[in-house]
Write a protein that holds these residues in place. Sequence first.
Motif, PDB file in Angstrom:
ATOM      1  N   TRP A 148      33.833  40.843  30.767  1.00 31.53           N
ATOM      2  CA  TRP A 148      33.605  41.883  31.774  1.00 31.53           C
ATOM      3  C   TRP A 148      34.464  41.611  33.012  1.00 31.53           C
ATOM      4  O   TRP A 148      35.157  42.491  33.505  1.00 31.53           O
ATOM      5  CB  TRP A 148      32.129  41.926  32.140  1.00 31.53           C
ATOM      6  CG  TRP A 148      31.809  42.926  33.202  1.00 31.53           C
ATOM      7  CD1 TRP A 148      31.819  42.720  34.556  1.00 31.53           C
ATOM      8  CD2 TRP A 148      31.459  44.287  33.009  1.00 31.53           C
ATOM      9  NE1 TRP A 148      31.485  43.871  35.205  1.00 31.53           N
ATOM     10  CE2 TRP A 148      31.260  44.855  34.285  1.00 31.53           C
ATOM     11  CE3 TRP A 148      31.295  45.074  31.876  1.00 31.53           C
ATOM     12  CZ2 TRP A 148      30.895  46.177  34.453  1.00 31.53           C
ATOM     13  CZ3 TRP A 148      30.918  46.395  32.053  1.00 31.53           C
ATOM     14  CH2 TRP A 148      30.730  46.933  33.323  1.00 31.53           C
ATOM     15  N   HIS A 149      34.415  40.378  33.498  1.00 35.36           N
ATOM     16  CA  HIS A 149      35.165  40.050  34.707  1.00 35.36           C
ATOM     17  C   HIS A 149      36.669  39.954  34.439  1.00 35.36           C
ATOM     18  O   HIS A 149      37.471  40.269  35.317  1.00 35.36           O
ATOM     19  CB  HIS A 149      34.614  38.775  35.349  1.00 35.36           C
ATOM     20  CG  HIS A 149      33.277  38.996  35.963  1.00 35.36           C
ATOM     21  ND1 HIS A 149      33.114  39.687  37.140  1.00 35.36           N
ATOM     22  CD2 HIS A 149      32.042  38.678  35.548  1.00 35.36           C
ATOM     23  CE1 HIS A 149      31.834  39.761  37.432  1.00 35.36           C
ATOM     24  NE2 HIS A 149      31.159  39.161  36.477  1.00 35.36           N
ATOM     25  N   GLY A 150      37.047  39.552  33.244  1.00 34.82           N
ATOM     26  CA  GLY A 150      38.459  39.591  32.878  1.00 34.82           C
ATOM     27  C   GLY A 150      38.971  41.023  32.835  1.00 34.82           C
ATOM     28  O   GLY A 150      40.085  41.315  33.284  1.00 34.82           O
ATOM     29  N   GLY A 151      38.152  41.927  32.317  1.00 35.46           N
ATOM     30  CA  GLY A 151      38.515  43.347  32.307  1.00 35.46           C
ATOM     31  C   GLY A 151      38.640  43.903  33.713  1.00 35.46           C
ATOM     32  O   GLY A 151      39.525  44.717  33.996  1.00 35.46           O
ATOM     33  N   LYS A 152      37.749  43.478  34.606  1.00 40.66           N
ATOM     34  CA  LYS A 152      37.853  43.902  36.013  1.00 40.66           C
ATOM     35  C   LYS A 152      39.193  43.478  36.603  1.00 40.66           C
ATOM     36  O   LYS A 152      39.811  44.225  37.357  1.00 40.66           O
ATOM     37  CB  LYS A 152      36.717  43.309  36.845  1.00 40.66           C
ATOM     38  CG  LYS A 152      35.389  43.995  36.680  1.00 40.66           C
ATOM     39  CD  LYS A 152      34.339  43.374  37.565  1.00 40.66           C
ATOM     40  CE  LYS A 152      34.620  43.524  39.013  1.00 40.66           C
ATOM     41  NZ  LYS A 152      34.194  44.742  39.646  1.00 40.66           N
ATOM     42  N   LEU A 153      39.624  42.273  36.256  1.00 41.60           N
ATOM     43  CA  LEU A 153      40.906  41.790  36.782  1.00 41.60           C
ATOM     44  C   LEU A 153      42.061  42.663  36.313  1.00 41.60           C
ATOM     45  O   LEU A 153      42.970  42.975  37.078  1.00 41.60           O
ATOM     46  CB  LEU A 153      41.142  40.339  36.370  1.00 41.60           C
ATOM     47  CG  LEU A 153      40.250  39.323  37.060  1.00 41.60           C
ATOM     48  CD1 LEU A 153      40.376  37.961  36.399  1.00 41.60           C
ATOM     49  CD2 LEU A 153      40.594  39.228  38.532  1.00 41.60           C
ATOM     50  N   VAL A 154      42.018  43.075  35.062  1.00 35.79           N
ATOM     51  CA  VAL A 154      43.099  43.887  34.520  1.00 35.79           C
ATOM     52  C   VAL A 154      43.001  45.322  35.023  1.00 35.79           C
ATOM     53  O   VAL A 154      43.950  45.868  35.581  1.00 35.79           O
ATOM     54  CB  VAL A 154      43.092  43.856  32.977  1.00 35.79           C
ATOM     55  CG1 VAL A 154      44.095  44.850  32.408  1.00 35.79           C
ATOM     56  CG2 VAL A 154      43.390  42.463  32.479  1.00 35.79           C
ATOM     57  N   PHE A 155      41.842  45.946  34.846  1.00 31.12           N
ATOM     58  CA  PHE A 155      41.729  47.374  35.093  1.00 31.12           C
ATOM     59  C   PHE A 155      41.493  47.734  36.555  1.00 31.12           C
ATOM     60  O   PHE A 155      41.948  48.781  37.011  1.00 31.12           O
ATOM     61  CB  PHE A 155      40.629  47.968  34.216  1.00 31.12           C
ATOM     62  CG  PHE A 155      40.926  47.805  32.751  1.00 31.12           C
ATOM     63  CD1 PHE A 155      42.033  48.415  32.181  1.00 31.12           C
ATOM     64  CD2 PHE A 155      40.127  47.018  31.951  1.00 31.12           C
ATOM     65  CE1 PHE A 155      42.325  48.247  30.838  1.00 31.12           C
ATOM     66  CE2 PHE A 155      40.409  46.847  30.608  1.00 31.12           C
ATOM     67  CZ  PHE A 155      41.512  47.468  30.052  1.00 31.12           C
ATOM     68  N   ASP A 156      40.787  46.904  37.300  1.00 33.09           N
ATOM     69  CA  ASP A 156      40.534  47.209  38.710  1.00 33.09           C
ATOM     70  C   ASP A 156      41.555  46.590  39.645  1.00 33.09           C
ATOM     71  O   ASP A 156      41.846  47.136  40.699  1.00 33.09           O
ATOM     72  CB  ASP A 156      39.139  46.728  39.128  1.00 33.09           C
ATOM     73  CG  ASP A 156      38.023  47.510  38.465  1.00 33.09           C
ATOM     74  OD1 ASP A 156      38.319  48.560  37.858  1.00 33.09           O
ATOM     75  OD2 ASP A 156      36.863  47.076  38.554  1.00 33.09           O
TER      76      ASP A 156
END
Length: 167
Positions: A148-156
């Motif tokens: 979830w937090h890795g995705g936040k880094l990429v997408f947000d």
Amino acid sequence: MSETDTQGHNPVIEKVADKPVESAVAVAGHPLHAMSVHFPIAFVIATLGCDVFYWWTADPFWLRAGIWAAGFAFAAGVAAGSIGTAELLMVPGIRARVASWTHAVAAMMLISVAGLNWGIRLADPNVVLPHGLMLSVLASIFTGLAGWHGGKLVFDHGIGLIISEKD
């Protein structure tokens, strides 16, 4: 709202958004951490699957498959975590974001749980029920958190994205 659009943000966010986020550990511009995290994720879920199938069938095949899956989950996690740690320490724009640290803590917990899960299986394969199964569930939860937090880094935050002049 994406961090790449800094209009309307406070000055602290604008200052963080100005820091470089280009990958320091990459091949031909492709970040190795983003490419390597799929393996520990797959092996953690495979370990959980092996445990569930062993619980349902009591077939010793699933014990052996679970030991291998847990070992590969740990080894792949250490590899992906090493690359991710290098990125965290070498790139100021990654270090400046809270999601990076949350991702790192969740990933380190995941690697620790995966290592413990593999270790108890090596010591005594019969502890899969209930201890191995509980550790597999816990590892799956940490996989979701880290992802979830890795995705936040990429997408947000746009970490690891290559935006060309054509875009």
